[in-house]
Design an enzyme around this catalytic site. Structure first.
Site, mmCIF file in Angstrom:
data_model
loop_
_atom_site.group_PDB
_atom_site.id
_atom_site.type_symbol
_atom_site.label_atom_id
_atom_site.label_comp_id
_atom_site.label_asym_id
_atom_site.label_seq_id
_atom_site.Cartn_x
_atom_site.Cartn_y
_atom_site.Cartn_z
ATOM 1 N N ALA A 10 0.820 -1.214 0.000
ATOM 2 C CA ALA A 10 0.000 0.000 0.000
ATOM 3 C C ALA A 10 0.852 1.261 0.000
ATOM 4 O O ALA A 10 0.477 2.279 0.555
ATOM 5 C CB ALA A 10 -0.925 -0.005 1.208
ATOM 6 N N ALA A 11 2.029 1.182 -0.658
ATOM 7 C CA ALA A 11 2.930 2.337 -0.628
ATOM 8 C C ALA A 11 2.740 3.267 -1.823
ATOM 9 O O ALA A 11 3.319 4.338 -1.865
ATOM 10 C CB ALA A 11 4.374 1.853 -0.571
ATOM 11 N N GLY A 12 1.907 2.838 -2.767
ATOM 12 C CA GLY A 12 1.767 3.576 -4.013
ATOM 13 C C GLY A 12 1.366 5.033 -3.806
ATOM 14 O O GLY A 12 0.770 5.387 -2.795
ATOM 15 N N ARG A 16 -3.253 9.189 -9.655
ATOM 16 C CA ARG A 16 -4.445 9.430 -10.473
ATOM 17 C C ARG A 16 -5.683 9.813 -9.657
ATOM 18 O O ARG A 16 -6.687 10.246 -10.198
ATOM 19 C CB ARG A 16 -4.743 8.191 -11.333
ATOM 20 C CG ARG A 16 -3.840 8.089 -12.546
ATOM 21 C CD ARG A 16 -3.943 6.741 -13.219
ATOM 22 N NE ARG A 16 -3.269 5.698 -12.464
ATOM 23 C CZ ARG A 16 -3.357 4.396 -12.741
ATOM 24 N NH1 ARG A 16 -4.116 3.980 -13.736
ATOM 25 N NH2 ARG A 16 -2.690 3.520 -12.014
ATOM 26 N N GLN A 76 8.294 2.140 2.905
ATOM 27 C CA GLN A 76 9.033 2.114 1.648
ATOM 28 C C GLN A 76 9.227 3.564 1.212
ATOM 29 O O GLN A 76 8.281 4.216 0.785
ATOM 30 C CB GLN A 76 8.243 1.340 0.580
ATOM 31 C CG GLN A 76 9.037 1.154 -0.706
ATOM 32 C CD GLN A 76 8.191 0.563 -1.828
ATOM 33 O OE1 GLN A 76 6.979 0.756 -1.885
ATOM 34 N NE2 GLN A 76 8.833 -0.165 -2.732
ATOM 35 N N ARG A 335 -29.682 14.372 16.368
ATOM 36 C CA ARG A 335 -28.229 14.433 16.450
ATOM 37 C C ARG A 335 -27.712 13.538 17.570
ATOM 38 O O ARG A 335 -28.478 12.900 18.300
ATOM 39 C CB ARG A 335 -27.798 15.882 16.652
ATOM 40 C CG ARG A 335 -28.094 16.771 15.450
ATOM 41 C CD ARG A 335 -28.207 18.223 15.835
ATOM 42 N NE ARG A 335 -27.017 18.685 16.535
ATOM 43 C CZ ARG A 335 -26.976 19.758 17.306
ATOM 44 N NH1 ARG A 335 -28.062 20.502 17.483
ATOM 45 N NH2 ARG A 335 -25.875 20.101 17.916
ATOM 46 N N ALA A 382 -46.449 21.938 20.192
ATOM 47 C CA ALA A 382 -45.799 22.417 18.974
ATOM 48 C C ALA A 382 -44.926 23.635 19.262
ATOM 49 O O ALA A 382 -45.264 24.469 20.100
ATOM 50 C CB ALA A 382 -46.849 22.772 17.934
ATOM 51 N N ASN A 388 -31.226 25.727 25.759
ATOM 52 C CA ASN A 388 -30.163 25.049 26.509
ATOM 53 C C ASN A 388 -28.859 25.843 26.571
ATOM 54 O O ASN A 388 -27.955 25.472 27.298
ATOM 55 C CB ASN A 388 -29.892 23.668 25.889
ATOM 56 C CG ASN A 388 -29.431 23.768 24.440
ATOM 57 O OD1 ASN A 388 -29.781 24.706 23.737
ATOM 58 N ND2 ASN A 388 -28.650 22.796 24.017
ATOM 59 N N ARG A 442 -46.158 34.384 31.030
ATOM 60 C CA ARG A 442 -46.415 35.262 29.887
ATOM 61 C C ARG A 442 -47.219 36.452 30.374
ATOM 62 O O ARG A 442 -47.859 36.398 31.428
ATOM 63 C CB ARG A 442 -47.171 34.520 28.789
ATOM 64 C CG ARG A 442 -48.543 34.084 29.236
ATOM 65 C CD ARG A 442 -49.250 33.227 28.209
ATOM 66 N NE ARG A 442 -50.637 33.032 28.637
ATOM 67 C CZ ARG A 442 -51.365 31.982 28.303
ATOM 68 N NH1 ARG A 442 -50.849 31.029 27.549
ATOM 69 N NH2 ARG A 442 -52.598 31.884 28.720
HETATM 70 C C1 UD1 Z 1 0.418 -4.967 -10.506
HETATM 71 C C2 UD1 Z 1 1.031 -6.224 -11.134
HETATM 72 C C3 UD1 Z 1 0.153 -6.641 -12.302
HETATM 73 C C4 UD1 Z 1 -1.262 -6.874 -11.848
HETATM 74 C C5 UD1 Z 1 -1.806 -5.656 -11.135
HETATM 75 C C6 UD1 Z 1 -3.140 -5.992 -10.486
HETATM 76 C C7 UD1 Z 1 3.446 -6.023 -10.748
HETATM 77 C C8 UD1 Z 1 4.731 -5.736 -11.398
HETATM 78 N N1 UD1 Z 1 2.376 -5.932 -11.551
HETATM 79 O O1 UD1 Z 1 0.491 -3.973 -11.487
HETATM 80 O O2 UD1 Z 1 0.692 -7.823 -12.879
HETATM 81 O O3 UD1 Z 1 -2.090 -7.193 -12.957
HETATM 82 O O4 UD1 Z 1 -0.909 -5.234 -10.081
HETATM 83 O O5 UD1 Z 1 -3.755 -4.852 -10.002
HETATM 84 O O6 UD1 Z 1 3.392 -6.341 -9.607
HETATM 85 N N2 UD1 Z 1 3.197 -0.803 -4.463
HETATM 86 C C9 UD1 Z 1 4.046 -0.576 -3.410
HETATM 87 N N3 UD1 Z 1 5.324 -0.195 -3.672
HETATM 88 C C10 UD1 Z 1 5.787 -0.048 -4.933
HETATM 89 C C11 UD1 Z 1 4.911 -0.268 -6.010
HETATM 90 C C12 UD1 Z 1 3.605 -0.663 -5.734
HETATM 91 O O7 UD1 Z 1 3.665 -0.713 -2.252
HETATM 92 O O8 UD1 Z 1 6.956 0.291 -5.073
HETATM 93 C C13 UD1 Z 1 1.805 -1.210 -4.187
HETATM 94 C C14 UD1 Z 1 0.802 -0.213 -4.695
HETATM 95 O O9 UD1 Z 1 0.451 0.707 -3.663
HETATM 96 C C15 UD1 Z 1 -0.384 -1.103 -5.043
HETATM 97 C C16 UD1 Z 1 0.247 -2.439 -5.399
HETATM 98 O O10 UD1 Z 1 1.548 -2.410 -4.849
HETATM 99 O O11 UD1 Z 1 -1.228 -1.293 -3.927
HETATM 100 C C17 UD1 Z 1 0.298 -2.650 -6.901
HETATM 101 O O12 UD1 Z 1 1.120 -1.658 -7.460
HETATM 102 P P1 UD1 Z 1 0.764 -0.954 -8.829
HETATM 103 O O13 UD1 Z 1 1.827 0.012 -9.164
HETATM 104 O O14 UD1 Z 1 -0.623 -0.454 -8.822
HETATM 105 O O15 UD1 Z 1 0.908 -2.200 -9.815
HETATM 106 P P2 UD1 Z 1 0.264 -2.384 -11.234
HETATM 107 O O16 UD1 Z 1 1.057 -1.657 -12.225
HETATM 108 O O17 UD1 Z 1 -1.182 -2.110 -11.173
HETATM 109 CA CA CA Z 2 -2.500 -0.704 -10.008
#
Ligand code: UD1
Ligand code: CA
Length: 472
Positions: A10-12, A16, A76, A335, A382, A388, A442
């Site tokens: 989940a480092a991505g 987008r 990462q 609330r 009513a 308060n 009143r």
């Molecule tokens: C990846 C797969 C692809 C697959 C697709 C499914 C690889 C090379 N490719 O592609 O075959 O069809 O997922 O959705 O693995 N992440 C990190 N660190 C990084 C890069 C990514 O934690 O350095 C995490 C991202 O946050 C994400 C996941 O890994 O949650 C997938 O990375 P992403 O870059 O989206 O891979 P895809 O190109 O989609």
């Molecule tokens: Ca992806």
């Protein structure tokens, strides 16, 4: 033990999404994207969960600590690819047993599918298994390359694929199961000689295959489960798919949903049989709804408890308990901290907060009830206002059992109205009213005879008054 270690990538950067918030923290159906993944992971009962975090590290770590406190995190710093992220999670050690690796942005994936996938992997004693699916539009995904006997050979990324390979519809879901020891060895052998100059986790599959290990591609029937969220369009798509899945679940459980396309139920809410949900309603958070209750239309309930046979019409309620057979609405705003007793009523254009309304007590029209305790069998006339707030502090009002508060009463807190007491309509009540008394606060009415004839001579009112006088 089906699985020892789970690694969630989940480092991505989530570029987008164009958001200041981490992608995996965006939510659908009442949970973050990561929360859905961790909820599914929970169903495979792993001994260890490690989440690789990067972008928006602090907020993601705080969120993980809240929703999955036993999970550890690894940072990462630079996105070196899915293989690099996995290397960091393993930290040079050799995990025992089965390791499950998946991405943090696939909210549709179910625990059930993960369990079936891991069972197939463990039963086949494979070195590695990949969860795959036939996708009608495979673009962007890694493709599954099989040999002549239909065995998995390797995974190729779209950008590295040949034209022929791009015509393959079977895609890599990004969910893998590995024999821990074999993963630890193979992960050290991957290189970044690819189109993105990244370390691909997918290359581990090809490496193990070339070393003669048995590897498997296990296909999922419903490809929607592996849809990832990369932008807001996909976020909305997965929300709609989850909405449909959740609604279908509750309909199979005996809930009537009049219009499933406009009914949004969080995955954390729960409903009983013979509940009816009318169009345009949202049942959010930890809300629970007991049997026979009727919700909506156009009602939003967040973290509420709705008891048997209650009815909530066209209203908004948060952190509120609605008693058995109680009625709410239309156009009611309840609330935080409101507790409506059994058979109680909060009627049209009524706002309440931090108040307890006793059994059978009614606040039928146009009132504000704040910081109050109301006994049983009481009627609030009513347009009554529980005053308060003195501009600095909030104060409490206590109203007893079987009280009759006259219409348009101001109850200036702190104040107490005894059991069976009345207040006169239009009163500003600033002192306690003892049990059985009537509080009158009143000005006494006086009539100035002939005022209209003198001051508004010739007006329609004056003419009407004169005509009335002539009639006698
Ligand atoms: C990846 C797969 C692809 C697959 C697709 C499914 C690889 C090379 N490719 O592609 O075959 O069809 O997922 O959705 O693995 N992440 C990190 N660190 C990084 C890069 C990514 O934690 O350095 C995490 C991202 O946050 C994400 C996941 O890994 O949650 C997938 O990375 P992403 O870059 O989206 O891979 P895809 O190109 O989609
Ligand atoms: Ca992806």
């Amino acid at each position: 033990m089906a699985v020892e270690t789970v690694i969630v990538l989940a480092a991505g950067d989530g570029t987008r999404m164009k958001s200041s918030q981490a992608k995996v923290l965006h939510s659908v159906a009442g949970r973050s994207l990561l929360g859905h993944v961790l909820a599914a992971v929970d169903e495979v009962n792993p001994s260890k969960i490690c989440v690789v975090v990067g972008a928006n590290r602090t907020s993601v770590e705080e969120h993980i600590a809240e929703i999955s406190p036993s999970a550890s995190t690894v940072f990462q710093e630079k996105r070196g690819g899915t293989g690099h992220a996995t290397q960091l999670a393993l930290a040079g050690s050799t995990p025992k047993g089965t390791v499950l690796v998946l991405a943090g942005d696939t909210p549709m994936l179910t625990g059930q599918s993960l369990v079936a996938f891991l069972d197939a992997h463990n039963d086949g004693k494979f070195a590695a298994s990949v969860l795959t699916a036939e996708h009608p539009d495979p673009s962007g995904y890694g493709r599954i390359i099989r040999d002549d006997s239909n065995e998995l050979l390797r995974i190729v990324e779209e950008r590295d694929a040949s034209d022929d390979e791009r015509f393959i519809f079977e895609i890599n879901s990004g969910v893998y199961a590995f024999d821990g020891a074999k993963l630890a060895t193979a992960i050290g052998k991957i290189t970044n000689s690819n189109a993105q100059s990244e370390l691909y986790l997918t290359d581990v599959i090809g490496i193990l295959k070339s070393e003669g290990e048995s590897i498997a591609a296990i296909m999922l029937e419903d490809f929607t489960e592996i849809l990832g969220v990369n932008d807001r369009v996909q976020l909305a798509e997965s929300a709609a798919l989850l909405r449909d899945r959740i609604n279908e679940h509750w309909m199979h459980e005996g809930v009537t949903i009049i219009d499933p396309t406009t009914t949004w139920i969080d995955s954390t809410a729960s409903l009983s049989t013979d509940v009816t949900v009318h169009p345009g309603s949202a049942i959010l958070g930890t809300t629970t709804i007991a049997t026979g209750a009727v919700i909506g239309p156009r009602t939003t309930l967040t973290d509420c408890v709705v008891k048997e046979g209650a009815a909530v019409l066209e209203s908004i309620a948060t952190d509120t308990v609605i008693g058995e057979g109680a009625t709410v609405g239309p156009f009611t705003y309840l609330r935080s901290g409101t507790v409506l007793g059994d058979s109680a009523k909060a009627g049209a254009f009524v706002e309440m907060k931090n108040s307890t309304i006793g059994t059978g007590s009614k606040v039928p029209h146009l009132s504000y009830v704040g910081d109050a305790t109301i006994g049983d069998g009481t009627n609030i006339g009513a347009a009554t206002i529980f005053v308060n707030y003195d501009g600095v502090d909030k104060h409490h009002t206590t109203v007893g059992d079987h009280v009759r508060i006259g219409s348009d009463t101001m109850l200036v807190a702190p104040i107490s109205i005894g059991d069976g007491a009345y207040t006169a309509a239009g009163s500003v009540i600033t002192e306690d009213v003892p049990a059985g008394a009537i509080g009158v606060g009143r000005a006494k009415q006086r009539n100035v005879i002939g005022w209209v004839l003198r001051k508004r001579a010739g007006s329609k009112s004056a003419q009407a008054a004169e005509a009335s006088e002539k009639k006698g």
